[in-house]
Design an enzyme around this catalytic site. Structure first.
Site, mmCIF file in Angstrom:
data_model
loop_
_atom_site.group_PDB
_atom_site.id
_atom_site.type_symbol
_atom_site.label_atom_id
_atom_site.label_comp_id
_atom_site.label_asym_id
_atom_site.label_seq_id
_atom_site.Cartn_x
_atom_site.Cartn_y
_atom_site.Cartn_z
ATOM 1 N N ASP A 182 73.900 -6.011 80.216
ATOM 2 C CA ASP A 182 72.927 -5.404 79.316
ATOM 3 C C ASP A 182 72.027 -6.451 78.627
ATOM 4 O O ASP A 182 71.195 -6.113 77.796
ATOM 5 C CB ASP A 182 73.667 -4.556 78.268
ATOM 6 C CG ASP A 182 72.848 -3.361 77.805
ATOM 7 O OD1 ASP A 182 71.877 -2.994 78.497
ATOM 8 O OD2 ASP A 182 73.185 -2.808 76.746
ATOM 9 N N ARG A 211 66.743 -0.385 71.991
ATOM 10 C CA ARG A 211 65.447 -0.153 71.341
ATOM 11 C C ARG A 211 65.459 -0.657 69.902
ATOM 12 O O ARG A 211 64.413 -1.013 69.367
ATOM 13 C CB ARG A 211 65.084 1.336 71.444
ATOM 14 C CG ARG A 211 66.003 2.267 70.707
ATOM 15 C CD ARG A 211 65.904 3.702 71.191
ATOM 16 N NE ARG A 211 66.548 3.901 72.488
ATOM 17 C CZ ARG A 211 66.568 5.043 73.158
ATOM 18 N NH1 ARG A 211 65.974 6.115 72.670
ATOM 19 N NH2 ARG A 211 67.176 5.134 74.316
ATOM 20 N N LYS A 225 81.055 4.399 74.805
ATOM 21 C CA LYS A 225 80.868 4.793 76.209
ATOM 22 C C LYS A 225 82.205 5.145 76.843
ATOM 23 O O LYS A 225 83.236 4.618 76.434
ATOM 24 C CB LYS A 225 80.250 3.614 76.995
ATOM 25 C CG LYS A 225 78.803 3.312 76.688
ATOM 26 C CD LYS A 225 78.312 2.134 77.524
ATOM 27 C CE LYS A 225 76.857 1.799 77.246
ATOM 28 N NZ LYS A 225 75.898 2.830 77.634
ATOM 29 N N ASP A 259 74.641 4.171 70.747
ATOM 30 C CA ASP A 259 74.521 3.607 72.099
ATOM 31 C C ASP A 259 73.048 3.387 72.486
ATOM 32 O O ASP A 259 72.765 2.761 73.502
ATOM 33 C CB ASP A 259 75.220 4.537 73.100
ATOM 34 C CG ASP A 259 75.517 3.856 74.425
ATOM 35 O OD1 ASP A 259 75.353 2.624 74.507
ATOM 36 O OD2 ASP A 259 75.901 4.567 75.369
ATOM 37 N N ASP A 280 77.646 -4.097 75.837
ATOM 38 C CA ASP A 280 77.310 -2.812 75.210
ATOM 39 C C ASP A 280 78.469 -1.833 75.379
ATOM 40 O O ASP A 280 78.630 -1.223 76.430
ATOM 41 C CB ASP A 280 76.030 -2.242 75.850
ATOM 42 C CG ASP A 280 75.601 -0.931 75.212
ATOM 43 O OD1 ASP A 280 76.145 -0.572 74.144
ATOM 44 O OD2 ASP A 280 74.696 -0.271 75.780
ATOM 45 N N LYS A 316 65.695 -7.841 75.729
ATOM 46 C CA LYS A 316 66.939 -7.244 75.212
ATOM 47 C C LYS A 316 68.107 -8.091 75.689
ATOM 48 O O LYS A 316 68.329 -8.236 76.888
ATOM 49 C CB LYS A 316 67.094 -5.802 75.714
ATOM 50 C CG LYS A 316 68.481 -5.192 75.446
ATOM 51 C CD LYS A 316 68.592 -3.731 75.907
ATOM 52 C CE LYS A 316 70.025 -3.200 75.752
ATOM 53 N NZ LYS A 316 70.168 -1.796 76.214
ATOM 54 N N GLU A 352 71.026 1.269 71.412
ATOM 55 C CA GLU A 352 70.914 0.066 70.588
ATOM 56 C C GLU A 352 69.819 -0.885 71.066
ATOM 57 O O GLU A 352 69.287 -1.659 70.276
ATOM 58 C CB GLU A 352 72.264 -0.671 70.550
ATOM 59 C CG GLU A 352 72.539 -1.623 71.738
ATOM 60 C CD GLU A 352 72.612 -0.937 73.094
ATOM 61 O OE1 GLU A 352 72.796 0.289 73.134
ATOM 62 O OE2 GLU A 352 72.463 -1.630 74.121
HETATM 63 N N1 BES Z 1 72.516 -0.329 78.107
HETATM 64 C C1 BES Z 1 72.354 1.068 78.161
HETATM 65 C C2 BES Z 1 71.504 1.556 79.328
HETATM 66 C C3 BES Z 1 72.052 1.282 80.696
HETATM 67 C C4 BES Z 1 72.656 2.283 81.408
HETATM 68 C C5 BES Z 1 71.871 0.064 81.306
HETATM 69 C C6 BES Z 1 73.127 2.060 82.672
HETATM 70 C C7 BES Z 1 72.336 -0.162 82.574
HETATM 71 C C8 BES Z 1 72.949 0.832 83.258
HETATM 72 C C9 BES Z 1 71.691 1.564 76.880
HETATM 73 O O1 BES Z 1 71.968 0.819 75.745
HETATM 74 C C10 BES Z 1 72.210 2.927 76.635
HETATM 75 O O2 BES Z 1 73.377 3.060 76.401
HETATM 76 N N2 BES Z 1 71.330 3.922 76.706
HETATM 77 C C11 BES Z 1 71.720 5.263 76.517
HETATM 78 C C12 BES Z 1 70.671 5.919 75.653
HETATM 79 C C13 BES Z 1 71.088 7.250 75.142
HETATM 80 C C14 BES Z 1 72.215 7.130 74.157
HETATM 81 C C15 BES Z 1 69.888 7.905 74.499
HETATM 82 C C16 BES Z 1 71.787 5.940 77.868
HETATM 83 O O3 BES Z 1 71.010 5.597 78.760
HETATM 84 O O4 BES Z 1 72.664 6.770 78.060
HETATM 85 ZN ZN ZN Z 2 72.449 -1.126 76.042
HETATM 86 MN MN MN Z 3 73.744 1.377 74.798
#
Ligand code: BES
Ligand code: ZN
Ligand code: MN
Length: 503
Positions: free
Chosen positions: A294, A357, A283, A353, A276, A271, A355
């Site tokens: 990210d 996956r 966010k 968010d 992000d 990834k 993204e």
């Molecule tokens: N890049 C984030 C995950 C992340 C969170 C990485 C904290 C490093 C530190 C990912 O793209 C994301 O935003 N995931 C969301 C998923 C949710 C929307 C289902 C999350 O973890 O809140």
């Molecule tokens: Zn992300």
């Molecule tokens: Mn995200």
């Protein structure tokens, strides 16, 4: 940092600083408890120089604990640094790795430029593995993230020398030492990528850095962008990129050792979200600056490929990094949109968010199309993995026990901590969509697992491992052996997993 290995006896080495390891052998607590820490050297002069401080009880030899002696009697070194390995049950090869990092981080801010690190002499610690780990740990310890500070002082340790016992097997130790250099430098290559801000390391720049690295170490590398992503019908990948002015990069690297025409083809998928924002499901501002990291999964794959190219295991490897920004502009995808992935599966977007996956779904399909027989992906995929495992273990998921067993064996060598998490039909249920095949989020509960279930759909029947490194890729506080900032987690484990398939 220059590195070297010597087989001369430590007492005779003239250097700014000689570091020697010690074991915590105390069984009782309190100031009167005995015995004193055990110095892991056979060198009588070093032992006698350290005898008084060891007997004093002031130094307990806890893991990464240090004590410094100036002008140690009977030694050529100007200073003697004792570094604790902790209790003997915890005094693993990985403890040698962190002890070397601790020694380097002790040396750096004091303006000392050279360090000799005496390998521990102990039946429990094989010398070649210790030599390799010590060099890795030294490189890891030498890295600091202050790249853009105008007052950045060049206080790097200029010379790090591993001192092996004179009786040691020279060629085995030299080989292990060279591996340590390659692996330590590769982990730092990853860290320097992850450390870059989003305005510097755009997807395009990520592609350039990968290509430059590939050219240097002799890997094949192609960097594609929008046209190829559309041509391959990577609708999931493109749905993330469409909301950004910065074009995406589809980075493909190949390692094909001469004469290896059959056997497995290992597919490494990373990834590479260079920033992000969350997209339309934006966010909160707090900590958003962290989302430059990210791309740490893609960065880990780039570092692992560098090490693979230099260590030359006899197995074919291909690497796909899906690099993109996740931005909310007028063309950005919206919650409720339905996207068609490269595999043909339709995805209902619930949260823009989620993204990572999406880009990985198409990365996994493409790796399969290019012939991968086994897949491993790394991603800062979910905050939920940090909720589950904290900052101690990274998460690992797999659809295949045999390939996971190889990964588990790799951890023994890498010293990294991953915890295998469950998958299962009940979790897969949580991401079924009413309008399409699947949706890109499954709610708050079990968030790391439903994310893994999403990826599993695109791994299909190929043996696959998913590494969720979101809680481990960035370190918030300095540790004695590693600076805060990008950790380079997963590089060493992925490399060892690959080596486990070499013929
Ligand atoms: N890049 C984030 C995950 C992340 C969170 C990485 C904290 C490093 C530190 C990912 O793209 C994301 O935003 N995931 C969301 C998923 C949710 C929307 C289902 C999350 O973890 O809140
Ligand atoms: Zn992300
Ligand atoms: Mn995200």
């Amino acid at each position: 940092m220059r590195t070297d290995i010597t087989f001369a006896s430590p007492a005779g080495l003239s250097t700014e600083l000689l570091a020697v390891l010690a074991l915590d052998t105390q069984t009782a607590k309190g100031p009167d408890a005995r015995p004193a820490p055990e110095l892991l050297t056979a060198d009588a002069a070093v032992k006698s120089a350290a005898a008084a401080v060891l007997a004093s009880g002031e130094f307990k030899a806890g893991a990464n604990e240090t004590v410094l002696l100036h002008a140690p009697a009977g030694l050529q070194a100007k200073r003697l640094l004792l570094v604790g390995l902790g209790k003997s049950s915890k005094a693993t090869v990985h403890a040698v790795r962190t002890a070397a990092g601790t020694a380097v981080r002790y040396t750096k801010p004091r303006g000392l430029r050279e360090l000799v690190f005496a390998l521990p002499e102990s039946d429990a610690l094989p010398l070649p593995a210790s030599a390799r780990a010590a060099v890795e740990g030294a490189f890891v310890g030498d890295f600091d993230p202050d790249t853009y500070r105008s007052d950045r002082k060049d206080v790097s340790v200029q010379s790090f020398t591993v001192a092996a016992p004179p009786s040691a097997d020279k060629s085995a130790l030299e080989a292990a030492f060279r591996e340590g250099v390659i692996i330590g430098e590769s982990q730092n290559f990853t860290r320097s990528l992850v450390n870059e801000p989003g305005n510097v390391l755009t997807p395009t720049e990520f592609g350039k850095r990968a290509a430059a690295m590939a050219a240097e170490v002799g890997l094949q590398c192609e960097v594609h962008s929008t046209a190829k992503i559309k041509e391959l019908k990577m609708g999931a990948f493109w749905s993330v990129s469409q909301g950004s002015e910065e074009p995406p990069a589809l980075i493909v690297m190949r390692y094909e050792p001469e004469g290896v025409k059959d056997g497995p083809v290992l597919g490494l998928v990373g990834k590479g979200i260079t920033f992000d924002t969350g997209g339309i499901s934006i966010k909160p501002a707090d900590n958003m600056e962290k989302m430059k990291y990210d791309m740490a999964g893609g960065g880990a794959m780039a570092g692992a490929m560098r090490a693979i190219a230099l260590l030359k295991p006899r197995v074919r490897v291909l690497c796909i990094i899906c690099a993109s920004e996740n931005m909310p502009d007028g063309k950005a995808q919206k919650p409720g949109d339905v996207q068609t992935a490269m595999s043909g599966k339709t995805i209902e977007i619930i949260n823009t968010d989620a993204e990572g996956r999406l880009v990985l779904a198409d990365g996994l399909s493409y790796a399969r199309q290019l012939g991968a027989t086994h897949l491993i992906n790394a991603a800062t995929l979910t905050g939920a993995i940090g909720v589950a495992l904290g900052t101690v273990n990274a998460g690992a998921f797999s659809n295949n026990d045999d390939t996971y067993a190889k990964f588990n064996a790799a951890l023994e060598t890498s010293g990294e901590k991953f915890w295998r998490m469950p998958l299962g039909d009940e979790y897969a249920e949580m991401i079924k969509s009413d309008i399409g095949d699947i949706k890109n989020t499954g709610g708050r509960y079990g968030g790391a697992i439903t994310a893994a279930e999403f990826l599993k759909v695109f791994a299909e029947d190929t043996p696959w491992i998913h590494l969720d490194i979101a809680g481990m890729a960035w370190i918030d506080e300095n540790r004695p052996y590693i600076a805060k900032g990008p950790s380079g987690v997963a590089v060493r484990s992925i490399l060892e997993w690959v080596r486990g398939y070499a013929s």
